[in-house]
Design an enzyme around this catalytic site. Structure first.
Site, PDB file in Angstrom:
ATOM      1  N   GLU A 201       0.824  -1.218   0.000  1.00 48.89           N
ATOM      2  CA  GLU A 201       0.000   0.000   0.000  1.00 48.89           C
ATOM      3  C   GLU A 201       0.855   1.263   0.000  1.00 48.89           C
ATOM      4  OE1 GLU A 201      -2.387  -1.702   3.289  1.00 48.89           O
ATOM      5  OE2 GLU A 201      -4.089  -0.833   2.226  1.00 48.89           O
TER       6      GLU A 201
ATOM      7  N   GLU B   3      -4.836  -9.458   3.503  1.00 45.15           N
ATOM      8  CA  GLU B   3      -5.525  -9.068   4.742  1.00 45.15           C
ATOM      9  C   GLU B   3      -6.703  -9.957   5.102  1.00 45.15           C
ATOM     10  OE1 GLU B   3      -4.228  -7.035   2.579  1.00 45.15           O
ATOM     11  OE2 GLU B   3      -3.287  -5.353   3.592  1.00 45.15           O
TER      12      GLU B   3
END
Ligand SMILES: NC(=O)c1ccc[n+]([C@@H]2O[C@H](COP(=O)([O-])OP(=O)(O)OC[C@H]3O[C@@H](n4cnc5c(N)ncnc54)[C@H](O)[C@@H]3O)[C@@H](O)[C@H]2O)c1
Length: 707
Positions: A106, A126
């Protein structure tokens, strides 16, 4: 302090920010603070025309700090930091290597360009922790590669390689030479091209990638692959929103959703197991400086199902291993099975033919005990027979070198009694692999009272070499996993005698999340295997004439499970088919035993199977067979197909509440009598005292410290 974590060097107008946070450059609070400081420094300089963000050591940022999950939400901090990187007025290039996961990827998405060394892997895993990317991933990734491919990465949770990353379009270039030099050149090129940097957040999402049809496909995938779970649906909601919301609003939605996700039981359970699996190697009562013995060569006795699988584990790890059996024929059969296992991996594209050849070369065969003389670890996996095992260990004792670890793969036998056949009980340990040994991640490591600290440490380290998750247990019948299986399986068998069909029982368990219903598991393992264990241990069992009688009835009818095409079900290949013949056999046995018939709903099936399983966990913990409750959870998640998103039996007991479990045990005790429904003393103590497992473990640790 931040100086040690980050260094800034100037290279003719290009500032290189190199982060150093060993071992894997986790983006923890220190790193975020250091990056924040670095940005302040960068903004104060007027000689910078471009920047490179890279990491020292084995990998670029490997991800966020999972340890922070339990604390206050950190997303705002991430968001501000990443936005600040994105807002810089000149191009920032992420130079990646290693394993770039979650928050690591990210941060790279917030840079203006991305380059990587060959072999780098990228992922947004995730959902495996019950959350969604929460540092901009759900909003920035779709702006680079579209909603469909982002959903693919997030829902598959699997890392992709550089080729896929280039193809998807979130990676701009692979740098074949020196990564940092290549990244600097790339940054300089972007600066020279002029204009404002290409900010991911300012790009538009391709609407075609978020069509209703595409979304419906992923919703379907979320329903099947992530049954009983919400995270995948939350991820879809967040990622889909990127197509309609500007970045700032999208990020706000992402933050709200990720924080909701963190509060779910599913996420707490998955994070619990994440840490539990890292904790199993910690053994409080062995000195911290205990050194493992090196394991360079191994030997396995018995080239059958388990021995062959264990040999494969060693060969896969590059440790030469020799297999010993009683006849050339048995040996050749074992080696041929190993070759077949590798062949199927080659066929499925999991292994190259060269790699297979290399691994096969690691595995030798022998009929002669003298060949075991240089092994550092010797694992016995012959028939489950105490006298036989004792004879074998007496023989091993004659040839094994001084300091070799002697291990047995027994499932049920008394390891102390086996160790007593040697003159070195301190070197003896149980290494209980699960079938198929080359696939199943769990390894129960069973210590006796004599096993030395060094041997325990060696076994725990060996598990890492063999890519297994070890859990330490003490000797008792069934150790941790199989001992807890007893009540679980007993009830499943009893329920089919009471009139439920095998399908009904298995569907209830599978619907709840078990990887496979227990009766289907018996068909897979072989009904005869269970029957043999029950016969040879008949004296241990309570005086219940219906005990495991479903297995016995099928066995007597020659239905041994998948290997005979018939057991609780009929099989076409591996496909389970309901079989009236099996049901008739079970009915006849129930009638002969005068088992009262009743109607069962899923809730009853689940309670009756799972309550005794969890209750036994409390006994095992109370008796000190397991070191900690979370170890029991790891055993069941890694070895028995317990749904990870329910955190394991002990975690689940706390989800439903210890008083509810205790009340349930008592309720069934009233209905069926106390024989099988006696609540574990520890469960009673905690439930009635209003205490949690964590309270109890904390108090226990304090007691042992003050001693
Ligand atoms: N099969 C499972 O699911 C499983 C799981 C965990 C543990 N175990 C345990 O592993 C052990 C082996 O089980 P398995 O399923 O591989 O059995 P298996 O019958 O497939 O293999 C046993 C092997 O041992 C060999 N053997 C027998 N006597 C021997 C001797 N005196 N010297 C050398 N080799 C000898 C046999 O020839 C055979 O190749 C047992 O103790 C069992 O309880 C089995």
């Amino acid at each position: 302090m931040s100086d040690a974590i980050i260094s800034i060097t100037a290279h003719d107008g290009v500032a290189v920010l190199a982060v150093h946070n060993p071992p894997v450059n986790t983006i923890d609070a220190k790193v975020r603070a250091a990056l924040g400081d670095a940005l302040v420094q960068l903004r104060a300089r007027d000689d910078v025309r471009a920047a490179v963000l890279c990491c020292e050591g084995s990998t670029f940022f490997s991800g966020a700090d999972v340890g922070e999950f339990a604390g206050p939400p950190m997303e705002e901090e991430y968001r501000a930091l990443f936005n600040a990187i994105e807002a810089l007025p000149y191009p920032v290039v992420a130079a990646m290597h290693g394993t770039v996961m979650g928050g690591g990827l990210e941060i790279a998405l917030a840079c203006h360009a991305r380059v990587a060394a060959p072999g780098t892997r990228f992922g947004l895993p995730e959902v495996t922790l019950g959350i969604i990317p929460g540092a901009g991933g759900t909003q920035r990734m779709p702006r680079l590669i579209g909603v469909e491919k982002t959903l693919d990465m997030v829902l598959s949770a699997r890392p992709v390689d550089t080729e896929t990353a280039l193809d998807y379009g979130f990676l701009d270039r692979v740098i074949d030479g020196e990564l940092r030099a290549g990244a600097i050149a790339h940054a300089r090129g972007l600066a020279a091209a002029g204009g404002t940097p290409r900010r991911t957040g300012e790009l538009a999402v391709d609407p075609a990638s978020a069509s209703d049809e595409i979304i419906a496909r992923f919703v379907e995938q979320a329903n099947t692959k992530y049954r009983n779970r919400t995270t995948a649906h939350t991820a879809i909601e967040a990622i889909r929103a990127s197509a309609r919301l500007p970045l700032a609003q999208g990020l706000e939605l992402e933050t709200r959703l990720v924080n909701e996700a963190k509060r779910t039981t599913e996420s707490k359970a998955l994070v619990h197991l994440f840490f539990a699996e890292r904790e199993t190697r910690r053994v409080p009562d062995i000195p911290a400086d205990t050194k493992a013995r090196p394991v360079r060569r191994a030997a396995v006795i018995g080239a059958g199902t388990m021995g062959g699988g264990i040999a494969i584990c060693f060969a896969n790890a590059g440790v030469p291993v020799v297999l010993l059996d009683t006849s050339q024929e048995a040996l050749e059969r074992g080696l041929a099975t190993i070759a077949k296992t590798y062949d199927s991996m080659v066929q499925r594209g999991r292994l190259t033919a060269e790699a297979k050849a290399k691994r096969m070369q690691c595995i030798g065969g022998t009929l002669d005990y003298a060949a075991l003389g240089d092994a550092d670890v010797i694992i016995e996996a012959v028939f489950e027979d105490l006298d036989l095992k004792r004879r074998i260990f007496a023989r091993i004792d004659e040839v094994a070198r001084h300091g070799a670890v002697l291990a047995t793969n027994t499932s049920t036998l008394d390891i102390d009694a086996i160790a007593a056949a040697t003159k070195r009980p301190q070197d003896m340990i149980g290494l209980h692999f699960f079938s198929p040994a080359n696939v199943m991640p769990l390894l129960e490591v069973v210590r006796t009272n004599d096993t030395s600290a060094e041997v325990i440490r060696t076994a725990l380290d060996l598990a890492r070499t063999l890519r297994k998750t070890p859990v330490l247990a003490r000797v008792c019948y069934g150790f941790i996993g199989n001992r807890m299986m007893e009540g679980y399986a007993r009830e499943a068998e009893r329920i089919v005698l009471e009139g439920a069909t095998p399908r009904q029982v298995d569907s209830a368990l599978e619907g709840w999340g078990m990887a496979m219903g227990i009766l289907a598991v018996f068909d897979l393992a072989g009904i005869d295997v269970g029957v043999n264990v029950h016969r040879s241990n008949a004296d241990r069992y309570p005086p219940d004439p219906t005990y495991y009688q479903a297995d016995f009835a099928l066995h007597e009818a020659g239905r041994l499970g998948q290997k005979t095409g018939k057991g609780y079900y009929r099989y076409e290949g591996r496909r389970r088919i309901d079989d009236p013949e099996a049901i008739a056999i079970l009915r006849a046995r129930a009638q002969a035993l005068a088992v009262p018939q009743s109607v069962h709903d899923d809730a009853e099936i689940l309670e009756r199977c799972l309550y005794p399983l969890m209750n036994e966990g409390f006994r095992i913990l109370g008796e000190g067979i397991a070191l900690r409750a979370s170890d029991i959870d790891v055993v069941w998640a890694a070895g028995y197909g317990f749904p990870r998103y329910r955190g394991g039996p002990m975690f689940h007991a706390q989800t439903i509440g210890l008083p509810a479990l205790l009340a349930g045990m008592r309720r069934y005790g009233e209905r069926f009598g106390p024989m099988h429904w006696e609540p574990a003393p520890l469960l009673v103590e905690l439930a009635e005292g209003g205490r949690s497992l964590a309270d109890w473990e904390r108090e226990r640790a304090q007691r042992s410290e003050s001693r």
